[in-house]
Enzyme design. Structure first.
Site, mmCIF file in Angstrom:
data_model
loop_
_atom_site.group_PDB
_atom_site.id
_atom_site.type_symbol
_atom_site.label_atom_id
_atom_site.label_comp_id
_atom_site.label_asym_id
_atom_site.label_seq_id
_atom_site.Cartn_x
_atom_site.Cartn_y
_atom_site.Cartn_z
ATOM 1 N N TRP A 10 0.806 -1.226 0.000
ATOM 2 C CA TRP A 10 0.000 0.000 0.000
ATOM 3 C C TRP A 10 0.839 1.277 0.000
ATOM 4 C CZ3 TRP A 10 -4.906 -0.780 3.597
ATOM 5 C CH2 TRP A 10 -5.733 -1.734 3.010
ATOM 6 N N LYS A 11 2.154 1.141 0.173
ATOM 7 C CA LYS A 11 3.054 2.314 0.171
ATOM 8 C C LYS A 11 2.500 3.381 1.133
ATOM 9 C CE LYS A 11 4.462 0.977 -4.438
ATOM 10 N NZ LYS A 11 4.945 1.357 -5.752
ATOM 11 N N HIS A 95 12.684 -2.386 -1.177
ATOM 12 C CA HIS A 95 11.877 -1.871 -2.295
ATOM 13 C C HIS A 95 12.653 -0.775 -3.025
ATOM 14 C CE1 HIS A 95 8.661 0.034 -4.535
ATOM 15 N NE2 HIS A 95 7.995 -1.098 -4.393
ATOM 16 N N GLU A 97 11.798 1.993 -4.086
ATOM 17 C CA GLU A 97 11.559 3.356 -3.575
ATOM 18 C C GLU A 97 12.410 3.619 -2.340
ATOM 19 O OE1 GLU A 97 7.327 2.884 -3.472
ATOM 20 O OE2 GLU A 97 7.297 2.887 -5.666
ATOM 21 N N GLY A 173 4.453 1.863 -11.093
ATOM 22 C CA GLY A 173 3.604 3.051 -11.071
ATOM 23 C C GLY A 173 3.558 3.784 -12.402
ATOM 24 N N SER A 213 3.109 -2.421 -12.119
ATOM 25 C CA SER A 213 1.865 -2.217 -12.884
ATOM 26 C C SER A 213 1.069 -3.505 -13.123
ATOM 27 C CB SER A 213 2.172 -1.496 -14.205
ATOM 28 O OG SER A 213 2.758 -0.230 -13.950
ATOM 29 N N GLY A 234 1.164 -2.693 -6.308
ATOM 30 C CA GLY A 234 1.063 -1.361 -5.701
ATOM 31 C C GLY A 234 -0.326 -0.794 -5.932
ATOM 32 N N GLY A 235 -0.448 0.087 -6.925
ATOM 33 C CA GLY A 235 -1.690 0.815 -7.187
ATOM 34 C C GLY A 235 -2.953 -0.040 -7.173
#
Ligand code: 13P
Length: 255
Positions: A10-11, A95, A97, A173, A213, A234-235
């Site tokens: 969920w970041k 990760h 990020e 993303g 993605s 993710g998204g």
């Protein structure tokens, strides 16, 4: 047989109350899934409430990071024991990020990994190349050195606890997913590398998830590749229907 793992990262999204609401929806949406290992990784401040909501469900709880020290003067950090205490079974480590924005290196990834293993958390270790590295044909050498760095001093006996996630940075993303063939090429390479670092048996049992993605529309084609054993989402994990659509795709994979 490797069990497909669909994990939602969920970041930095959702407050604790939003977490509660989405997990209630999600629990319902994936309630009939039987074959798939399902993991949700909310932010640290929502883990406690998430742990309570997920009790007795088929969704496991994971964190997005951890620090390698147990306790002490490390302002802002969270330990493995604290994660276990609120019900975490999994933890994402390394990760891209974290590597890109918070100066994580293969060496800090390795320290976090050892701490997670010592606490009997199940680590999902992320690796992946940037667009620049892919375009200059460095993908395999980058993956190789990330694996060697992350797994330094990790004994063979611990390998059954670890999952890897191949997340090409250029696909995160961006809506630009790696094709199933591009992803499979790297997954196969990773499995061979693990075989050379450990053994055929370790490599045959290793879960290697793909991230970047992933959506309901592309999940099945990715997951049916022989060396892709799951997804790190993710998204699309922030919406109950789309996450459930990915889990559905996993449930349809034969085997
Ligand atoms: P997206 O699914 O939003 O591309 O994110 C992938 C990811 O970084 C999961 O860890």
């Amino acid at each position: 047989m490797r069990k497909i793992n669909i994990s939602g990262n969920w970041k930095l999204n959702k407050t604790a109350s939003e977490t509660k609401a989405l997990l209630v929806e999600l629990k319902d949406a994936v309630a009939t899934a039987q074959k798939t290992e399902i993991v949700i990784c909310p932010t640290f401040v929502s883990l406690s409430v998430a742990g309570e909501i997920l009790q007795g469900s088929n969704i496991k709880l994971g964190a997005q990071n951890l620090f390698w020290q147990e306790s002490g003067a490390f302002t802002g950090e969270i330990s493995a024991t604290q994660l276990k205490d609120v019900g975490c079974e999994y933890v994402i480590i390394g990760h891209s990020e974290r590597r890109q924005y918070f100066h994580e290196s293969d060496s800090t990834v390795n320290k976090r990994l050892i701490a997670a293993l010592n606490a009997e958390l199940l680590p999902i270790v992320c690796i992946g190349e940037t667009l620049e590295q892919r375009e200059s044909e460095e993908t395999f050498s980058v993956i190789e050195s990330q694996l060697e760095g992350a797994l330094a001093e990790v004994p063979e006996a611990a390998m059954s606890q670890i999952a890897l996630a191949y997340e090409p940075v250029w696909a995160i993303g961006t809506g630009r997913t790696a094709t199933p063939e591009q992803a499979e090429d790297v997954h196969r390479f990773i499995r061979r590398k693990i075989q050379s670092l450990y053994s055929e048996q370790i490599s045959a049992n290793l879960i290697i998830q793909y991230g970047g993605s992933v959506k309901p529309a592309n999940a099945f084609d990715l997951l049916k590749q022989p060396d892709i054993d799951g997804a790190l989402v993710g998204g699309a994990s922030l919406d109950a229907d789309s996450f459930a659509g990915i889990v559905d795709a996993a449930e349809k994979i034969e085997g």
